[in-house]
Design a protein around this motif. Structure first.
Motif, PDB file in Angstrom:
ATOM      1  N   GLU A 135       0.832  -1.211   0.000  1.00  0.00           N
ATOM      2  CA  GLU A 135       0.000   0.000   0.000  1.00  0.00           C
ATOM      3  C   GLU A 135       0.862   1.253   0.000  1.00  0.00           C
ATOM      4  OE1 GLU A 135      -3.015   0.143   3.020  1.00  0.00           O
ATOM      5  OE2 GLU A 135      -3.303  -2.030   2.937  1.00  0.00           O
ATOM      6  N   ILE A 136       1.959   1.227   0.763  1.00  0.00           N
ATOM      7  CA  ILE A 136       2.868   2.383   0.817  1.00  0.00           C
ATOM      8  C   ILE A 136       3.457   2.655  -0.556  1.00  0.00           C
ATOM      9  CG2 ILE A 136       5.073   3.216   1.735  1.00  0.00           C
ATOM     10  CD1 ILE A 136       4.369   1.679   4.342  1.00  0.00           C
ATOM     11  N   VAL A 137       3.953   1.607  -1.200  1.00  0.00           N
ATOM     12  CA  VAL A 137       4.579   1.774  -2.520  1.00  0.00           C
ATOM     13  C   VAL A 137       3.556   2.246  -3.543  1.00  0.00           C
ATOM     14  CG1 VAL A 137       5.780   0.598  -4.408  1.00  0.00           C
ATOM     15  CG2 VAL A 137       6.381   0.085  -2.022  1.00  0.00           C
ATOM     16  N   GLY A 141       3.526   5.888  -5.677  1.00  0.00           N
ATOM     17  CA  GLY A 141       3.675   5.912  -7.128  1.00  0.00           C
ATOM     18  C   GLY A 141       5.100   5.681  -7.588  1.00  0.00           C
ATOM     19  N   LEU A 142       5.923   5.091  -6.717  1.00  0.00           N
ATOM     20  CA  LEU A 142       7.344   4.915  -7.027  1.00  0.00           C
ATOM     21  C   LEU A 142       7.707   3.461  -7.341  1.00  0.00           C
ATOM     22  CD1 LEU A 142       8.862   7.204  -4.232  1.00  0.00           C
ATOM     23  CD2 LEU A 142       8.612   7.745  -6.660  1.00  0.00           C
ATOM     24  N   GLU A 143       6.741   2.688  -7.813  1.00  0.00           N
ATOM     25  CA  GLU A 143       6.988   1.267  -8.057  1.00  0.00           C
ATOM     26  C   GLU A 143       8.225   1.034  -8.926  1.00  0.00           C
ATOM     27  OE1 GLU A 143       4.110   2.846  -8.471  1.00  0.00           O
ATOM     28  OE2 GLU A 143       2.398   1.638  -7.778  1.00  0.00           O
ATOM     29  N   VAL A 165       4.856   6.794   3.710  1.00  0.00           N
ATOM     30  CA  VAL A 165       5.165   6.051   4.933  1.00  0.00           C
ATOM     31  C   VAL A 165       4.424   6.661   6.119  1.00  0.00           C
ATOM     32  CG1 VAL A 165       6.987   5.378   6.554  1.00  0.00           C
ATOM     33  CG2 VAL A 165       7.428   5.309   4.099  1.00  0.00           C
ATOM     34  N   ALA A 166       4.458   7.992   6.236  1.00  0.00           N
ATOM     35  CA  ALA A 166       3.858   8.671   7.403  1.00  0.00           C
ATOM     36  C   ALA A 166       2.377   8.357   7.536  1.00  0.00           C
ATOM     37  CB  ALA A 166       4.089  10.180   7.307  1.00  0.00           C
TER      38      ALA A 166
END
Length: 205
Positions: A135-137, A141-143, A165-166
Motif C-alpha cells: 500500500e505504501i509503494v 507511485g514509485l513502483e 510512509v507517514a
C-alpha cells in the motif's frame, strides 16, 4: 475537551556560532544540562518565546509565520526531535511527521529499505511494515524506482516516499510542514484527499 497537544510557555534558544561569540565547553554544558544556560542574550538566538496553545483531538490546527519565525522548530519540538529550552509540551498518541525534505531517509540505500527504516522510526514493527508495504509503494507511485538509491530521487520523489510512509503508520497526530509544496499537483491532491480522510476518522492534523 480532549486534548491531543498542549504547549505551555515553550521557548527555544539556539547558541550563536558566529566568530567572537563565547562557546561553552562540553563539560560545562553537561553540568548545566544545556548548551545555552548561562549565556547572555547576545550569545543566543531565540527561535520561540513563550508559545502556548492547545489542540483538541480531531482538529486541524495551522501555524502561520514567515521564514525563520520558528514554525519548523515548534513542529520538531512536538515530535520530540528537539527539546524546549523552557516550558513543556504534552502530546497524546502516536505522532507521524513530514517536516524536512528527505528527513529520516538514508541516501545510499533504496526506497524499499528506507520504507522499513522510516516505519521503524515511526513505531511500526517489521511485520507491520511488511503488511503495509504494498500500500505504501502504491500510494507513493514509485513502483519503478523503489529499488533505486534514494540519492537518485528528485525532491518530489522524496516527498512521495516520506508522506506515503507517514500516513500508513496510522498515527493519531500528523504533523506536516510546507514540504508538500515541492510535490507535483496530482500528488498534492492525493495527499489532500488522504488528509481529509484522516480528519474524518477523528485524527489530529
Amino acid at each position: 475537551m480532549s486534548l491531543a497537544i498542549r504547549a505551555e510557555n515553550v521557548s527555544k534558544l539556539y547558541r550563536r556560532m558566529a566568530p567572537g561569540f563565547r562557546l561553552q565547553t562540553l563539560k560545562s554544558a553537561l553540568l548545566q544540562g544545556s548548551l545555552t544556560a548561562g549565556l547572555s542574550s547576545e550569545d543566543t538566538i531565540p527561535a520561540l518565546e513563550d508559545v502556548s496553545f492547545d489542540v483538541e483531538k480531531g482538529c486541524a490546527f495551522g501555524v502561520i509565520g514567515s521564514n525563520g519565525s520558528g514554525n519548523s522548530t515548534l513542529l520538531k519540538i512536538l515530535t520530540g526531535m528537539l527539546k524546549p529550552t523552557r516550558g513543556r509540551v504534552e502530546v497524546e498518541g502516536r505522532v507521524a511527521a513530514l517536516i524536512e525534505l528527505g528527513a529520516g531517509c538514508h541516501p545510499e540505500i533504496s526506497g524499499r529499505e528506507n520504507i522499513f527504516i522510516n516505519g521503524a522510526v515511526l513505531g511500526l514493527s517489521r511485520r507491520e511494515v511488511e503488511q503495509r508495504y504494498a500500500e505504501i509503494v502504491e500510494f507513493s507511485g514509485l513502483e519503478a524506482f523503489i529499488e533505486e538509491p534514494v540519492k537518485n530521487y528528485s525532491s518530489g520523489m522524496y516527498v512521495r516516499l516520506g508522506f506515503a510512509v507517514a500516513v500508513h503508520t496510522d498515527p493519531d497526530i500528523l504533523l506536516v510542514d510546507e514540504v508538500l509544496a515541492v510535490g507535483d499537483e496530482a500528488f498534492q491532491h492525493k495527499c489532500l484527499r488522504r488528509i481529509e480522510e484522516f480528519l474524518a476518522r477523528g485524527k489530529t492534523l
